[in-house]
Design a protein around this motif. Structure first.
Motif, mmCIF file in Angstrom:
data_model
loop_
_atom_site.group_PDB
_atom_site.id
_atom_site.type_symbol
_atom_site.label_atom_id
_atom_site.label_comp_id
_atom_site.label_asym_id
_atom_site.label_seq_id
_atom_site.Cartn_x
_atom_site.Cartn_y
_atom_site.Cartn_z
ATOM 1 N N ASN A 3 0.858 -1.179 0.000
ATOM 2 C CA ASN A 3 0.000 0.000 0.000
ATOM 3 C C ASN A 3 0.903 1.241 0.000
ATOM 4 O OD1 ASN A 3 -1.687 2.198 0.776
ATOM 5 N ND2 ASN A 3 -3.177 0.729 1.531
ATOM 6 N N TYR A 5 0.273 4.339 -0.807
ATOM 7 C CA TYR A 5 -0.327 5.547 -0.227
ATOM 8 C C TYR A 5 -0.054 5.592 1.271
ATOM 9 C CZ TYR A 5 -3.829 8.785 1.502
ATOM 10 O OH TYR A 5 -4.464 9.813 2.149
ATOM 11 N N SER A 8 3.831 6.012 1.949
ATOM 12 C CA SER A 8 4.348 7.367 1.730
ATOM 13 C C SER A 8 3.750 8.367 2.713
ATOM 14 C CB SER A 8 4.175 7.849 0.301
ATOM 15 O OG SER A 8 3.023 7.451 -0.292
ATOM 16 N N PHE A 9 2.500 8.165 3.105
ATOM 17 C CA PHE A 9 1.903 9.043 4.114
ATOM 18 C C PHE A 9 2.679 8.945 5.421
ATOM 19 C CE2 PHE A 9 -1.043 9.667 7.670
ATOM 20 C CZ PHE A 9 -1.409 10.976 7.433
ATOM 21 N N GLU A 35 0.141 -2.243 5.613
ATOM 22 C CA GLU A 35 1.052 -1.461 4.774
ATOM 23 C C GLU A 35 1.737 -2.337 3.724
ATOM 24 O OE1 GLU A 35 5.109 0.970 5.367
ATOM 25 O OE2 GLU A 35 3.412 1.825 6.470
ATOM 26 N N LYS A 60 -8.417 6.203 -0.245
ATOM 27 C CA LYS A 60 -7.158 5.809 -0.871
ATOM 28 C C LYS A 60 -6.501 4.628 -0.164
ATOM 29 C CE LYS A 60 -6.143 10.246 -2.918
ATOM 30 N NZ LYS A 60 -5.185 11.358 -2.995
ATOM 31 N N ASN A 64 -4.940 2.008 -3.291
ATOM 32 C CA ASN A 64 -3.584 2.284 -3.767
ATOM 33 C C ASN A 64 -2.618 1.193 -3.344
ATOM 34 O OD1 ASN A 64 -1.387 3.460 -4.890
ATOM 35 N ND2 ASN A 64 -1.450 5.308 -3.681
#
Length: 68
Positions: A3, A5, A8-9, A35, A60, A64
């Motif tokens: 995942n 998104y 990176s978050f 993740e 998201k 993603n």
């Protein structure tokens, strides 16, 4: 399928996996599985994520994921 998104978050917030899990209120191993794409986020996980980060788009989290 990772995942990206979520990954990176977390990295933008400069948090470790353990710190992110603690903020959300889930175990480190459960967060890691989401993740890394081993598990899909549950409704409960999404609710907890939204409480911890109210301004983030939770749709998201489900869409993603990509193969690494």
């Amino acid at each position: 399928m990772k995942n990206f998104y979520l990954c990176s978050f977390r990295e933008q917030k400069e948090l470790s996996i353990a710190e992110m899990a603690k903020l959300i209120g889930v175990s480190k191993s459960y967060y890691e599985k989401i993740e890394y794409g081993d598990r899909n986020p549950s409704f409960n996980f999404i609710q907890k994520f939204k409480l911890a980060f109210p301004n983030m788009e939770t749709d998201k989290l489900m869409s993603n994921t990509q193969k690494v």
